[in-house]
Design a protein around this motif. Structure first.
Motif, PDB file in Angstrom:
ATOM      1  N   GLU A 246     -28.736  66.359  48.773  1.00  0.00           N
ATOM      2  CA  GLU A 246     -27.793  66.574  47.608  1.00  0.00           C
ATOM      3  C   GLU A 246     -28.656  65.454  47.043  1.00  0.00           C
ATOM      4  O   GLU A 246     -29.137  64.109  47.137  1.00  0.00           O
ATOM      5  N   PHE A 247     -28.508  65.423  45.427  1.00  0.00           N
ATOM      6  CA  PHE A 247     -28.850  64.467  44.063  1.00  0.00           C
ATOM      7  C   PHE A 247     -28.342  63.519  43.954  1.00  0.00           C
ATOM      8  O   PHE A 247     -28.523  62.290  44.257  1.00  0.00           O
ATOM      9  N   LYS A 248     -26.787  63.445  45.232  1.00  0.00           N
ATOM     10  CA  LYS A 248     -26.591  62.026  44.764  1.00  0.00           C
ATOM     11  C   LYS A 248     -26.121  61.153  46.037  1.00  0.00           C
ATOM     12  O   LYS A 248     -26.609  59.746  45.904  1.00  0.00           O
ATOM     13  N   LYS A 249     -27.024  61.483  46.739  1.00  0.00           N
ATOM     14  CA  LYS A 249     -27.971  60.513  47.628  1.00  0.00           C
ATOM     15  C   LYS A 249     -28.742  59.646  47.167  1.00  0.00           C
ATOM     16  O   LYS A 249     -29.061  58.768  47.514  1.00  0.00           O
ATOM     17  N   ILE A 250     -29.398  59.809  45.935  1.00  0.00           N
ATOM     18  CA  ILE A 250     -30.574  59.733  45.316  1.00  0.00           C
ATOM     19  C   ILE A 250     -30.213  58.427  45.254  1.00  0.00           C
ATOM     20  O   ILE A 250     -30.666  57.101  44.691  1.00  0.00           O
ATOM     21  N   GLY A 251     -29.038  58.266  44.203  1.00  0.00           N
ATOM     22  CA  GLY A 251     -28.756  57.229  43.786  1.00  0.00           C
ATOM     23  C   GLY A 251     -27.601  56.582  44.172  1.00  0.00           C
ATOM     24  O   GLY A 251     -27.923  54.841  44.164  1.00  0.00           O
ATOM     25  N   LYS A 252     -26.860  56.752  45.341  1.00  0.00           N
ATOM     26  CA  LYS A 252     -26.498  56.097  46.775  1.00  0.00           C
ATOM     27  C   LYS A 252     -27.446  55.048  47.233  1.00  0.00           C
ATOM     28  O   LYS A 252     -27.313  53.676  47.569  1.00  0.00           O
ATOM     29  N   THR A 253     -28.908  55.524  47.359  1.00  0.00           N
ATOM     30  CA  THR A 253     -29.889  54.523  47.440  1.00  0.00           C
ATOM     31  C   THR A 253     -30.335  53.898  47.459  1.00  0.00           C
ATOM     32  O   THR A 253     -30.304  52.507  47.517  1.00  0.00           O
ATOM     33  N   ILE A 254     -30.369  54.307  46.097  1.00  0.00           N
ATOM     34  CA  ILE A 254     -30.518  52.877  44.925  1.00  0.00           C
ATOM     35  C   ILE A 254     -30.011  51.855  44.727  1.00  0.00           C
ATOM     36  O   ILE A 254     -30.114  50.792  44.494  1.00  0.00           O
ATOM     37  N   HIS A 255     -28.772  52.536  44.173  1.00  0.00           N
ATOM     38  CA  HIS A 255     -27.514  50.903  44.017  1.00  0.00           C
ATOM     39  C   HIS A 255     -27.195  50.163  45.443  1.00  0.00           C
ATOM     40  O   HIS A 255     -27.309  49.184  45.506  1.00  0.00           O
ATOM     41  N   ASP A 256     -27.436  51.163  46.661  1.00  0.00           N
ATOM     42  CA  ASP A 256     -27.469  50.306  48.766  1.00  0.00           C
ATOM     43  C   ASP A 256     -28.272  49.306  48.463  1.00  0.00           C
ATOM     44  O   ASP A 256     -28.327  47.811  48.241  1.00  0.00           O
ATOM     45  N   HIS A 257     -29.438  48.915  47.423  1.00  0.00           N
ATOM     46  CA  HIS A 257     -31.175  48.819  47.863  1.00  0.00           C
ATOM     47  C   HIS A 257     -30.888  47.487  46.471  1.00  0.00           C
ATOM     48  O   HIS A 257     -30.860  45.979  46.248  1.00  0.00           O
ATOM     49  N   ALA A 258     -30.407  47.660  45.399  1.00  0.00           N
ATOM     50  CA  ALA A 258     -30.128  46.858  44.231  1.00  0.00           C
ATOM     51  C   ALA A 258     -28.884  45.617  44.801  1.00  0.00           C
ATOM     52  O   ALA A 258     -28.930  44.860  44.526  1.00  0.00           O
ATOM     53  N   ASP A 259     -28.054  46.342  45.362  1.00  0.00           N
ATOM     54  CA  ASP A 259     -26.646  45.521  45.482  1.00  0.00           C
ATOM     55  C   ASP A 259     -27.130  44.634  46.698  1.00  0.00           C
ATOM     56  O   ASP A 259     -26.346  43.589  46.561  1.00  0.00           O
ATOM     57  N   LYS A 260     -28.422  44.695  47.428  1.00  0.00           N
ATOM     58  CA  LYS A 260     -28.542  43.868  48.576  1.00  0.00           C
ATOM     59  C   LYS A 260     -28.828  42.615  47.787  1.00  0.00           C
ATOM     60  O   LYS A 260     -29.250  41.114  48.483  1.00  0.00           O
ATOM     61  N   PHE A 261     -29.444  42.619  46.337  1.00  0.00           N
ATOM     62  CA  PHE A 261     -30.302  41.580  45.692  1.00  0.00           C
ATOM     63  C   PHE A 261     -29.292  41.089  44.542  1.00  0.00           C
ATOM     64  O   PHE A 261     -29.906  40.352  43.473  1.00  0.00           O
TER      65      PHE A 261
END
Length: 353
Positions: A246-261
């Motif tokens: 699913e394309f929406k997994k791209i957004g989740k992956t990026i957002h999750d990593h950005a949130d860590k920082f």
């Protein structure tokens, strides 16, 4: 402030607003404007409902940036448009000077098309790599544009941004707080700057699209970390791509990593299908979302996250292209064109070792 009635069609070209090109709603129903207020809100559901509408906002007169250690970005002078030899094939939009928006239908290729995409992606990567070697204090972004333009036409290709909706240059150069679509001009790069260079080439009828953020001189650790995490977010997003995902997994992956920082993810700018046309389906969102759609075999598209240290709200300059962070905080971006394969994803815009 620009009202909805005066929206120029090309402003829809590279934004989430590209989807408006496919909408049957008139602009007056898509945007809501109250005279006397600074912002215009979108009257759209799901993907658009939470987005700040930057298309009509103009930058505040910032004199200082948040860290107080660098000057606020200001526009320089533009040089004349650079010529392209007549024998080089040009994309259709160059003749119309109108940005066509996002074309309906994904870019899915046969074997011949895949080879053309590999060729355009390889050239785009080589040009970007060369452009990065030019980054140093004192060089102007216009000089980078000149070098990129010459390398592209020397290789028999057309610089895709040139003439796209009237864009005046062959590459986008986005410095410091510029999120994207910076127009190369007379401003010299300064020690400590970061700069995203966004290259797209049109070779044998196919576009290859890529960008990276480079360091100019002695860059702060704060800026270096932002750039590092932005690159990591792109790499992580590519790693989960495969047929049926699913394309929406791209957004989740990026957002999750950005949130860590504790970095912000800019929402108004998207990845997109790319190939025979510059911008096609799907629209690839870089933040958490519930949009549908799955990746298919032999499909090509870009992923191009933009992260910020501060505000994620973008503001557009009066040139109707340059977009900067509302608070002047730093922004970084990386982009690749990828091909969905049986085994996952092949990065087409990566220089061979």
């Amino acid at each position: 402030m620009v009202g909805a009635s005066s929206l120029h069609p090309r402003l829809l070209s590279s934004f989430v607003g590209d989807r408006l090109a496919q909408s049957r709603q008139p602009l007056a129903q898509l945007f809501h404007y109250n005279p006397g207020r600074k912002h215009i809100s979108m009257q759209l559901s799901r993907t658009f409902s939470g987005l700040t509408n930057i298309l009509f906002n103009r930058r505040n007169n910032l004199d200082e940036v948040p860290d107080g250690k660098r000057k606020c970005l200001r526009p320089g002078k533009l040089s004349p448009r650079r010529p392209v030899p007549n024998h080089i094939k040009k994309p259709p939009y160059v003749k119309t000077r109108m940005a066509p928006g996002i074309a309906s239908g994904p870019e899915v290729h046969d074997l011949k098309g895949i080879e053309h995409m590999r060729a355009s992606g390889r050239l785009a990567a080589q040009v970007l790599n060369y452009a990065g070697t030019l980054v140093k204090p004192g060089i102007t972004t216009d000089e980078i544009d000149e070098a990129v333009h010459q390398m592209i036409i020397d290789n028999g290709a057309y610089p895709s941004p040139l003439g796209y909706g009237g864009f005046p240059k062959s590459v986008c150069t986005s410095v410091n707080e510029c999120i994207c679509h910076g127009i190369p001009d007379s401003r010299p790069l300064e020690d400590g700057d970061i700069i995203n260079i966004d290259v797209t080439v049109y070779l044998n009828g196919y576009h290859g699209d890529t960008s990276a953020t480079f360091f100019c001189g002695d860059v702060s650790e704060k800026a270096r970390n932002l750039v590092k995490v932005t690159k990591e977010s792109l790499d992580k997003a590519i790693s989960i791509c495969a047929p049926g995902v699913e394309f929406k997994k791209i957004g989740k992956t990026i957002h999750d990593h950005a949130d860590k920082f504790s970095y912000g993810v800019v929402r108004q700018f998207v990845g997109h299908g790319v190939g025979r046309v510059f911008h096609a389906d799907p629209v690839v969102l870089h933040f958490r979302n519930n949009d549908g759609g799955r990746m298919v075999l032999n499909q090509t598209f870009t992923i191009e996250p933009m992260l910020t240290i501060g505000s994620i709200n973008p503001v557009m300059w009066d040139d109707d292209w340059t977009v900067v962070t509302e608070d002047g905080s730093l922004s970084a971006q990386f982009e690749h064109t990828i091909l969905i394969t049986e085994d996952g994803a092949e990065i087409l815009t990566q220089c061979e070792a």
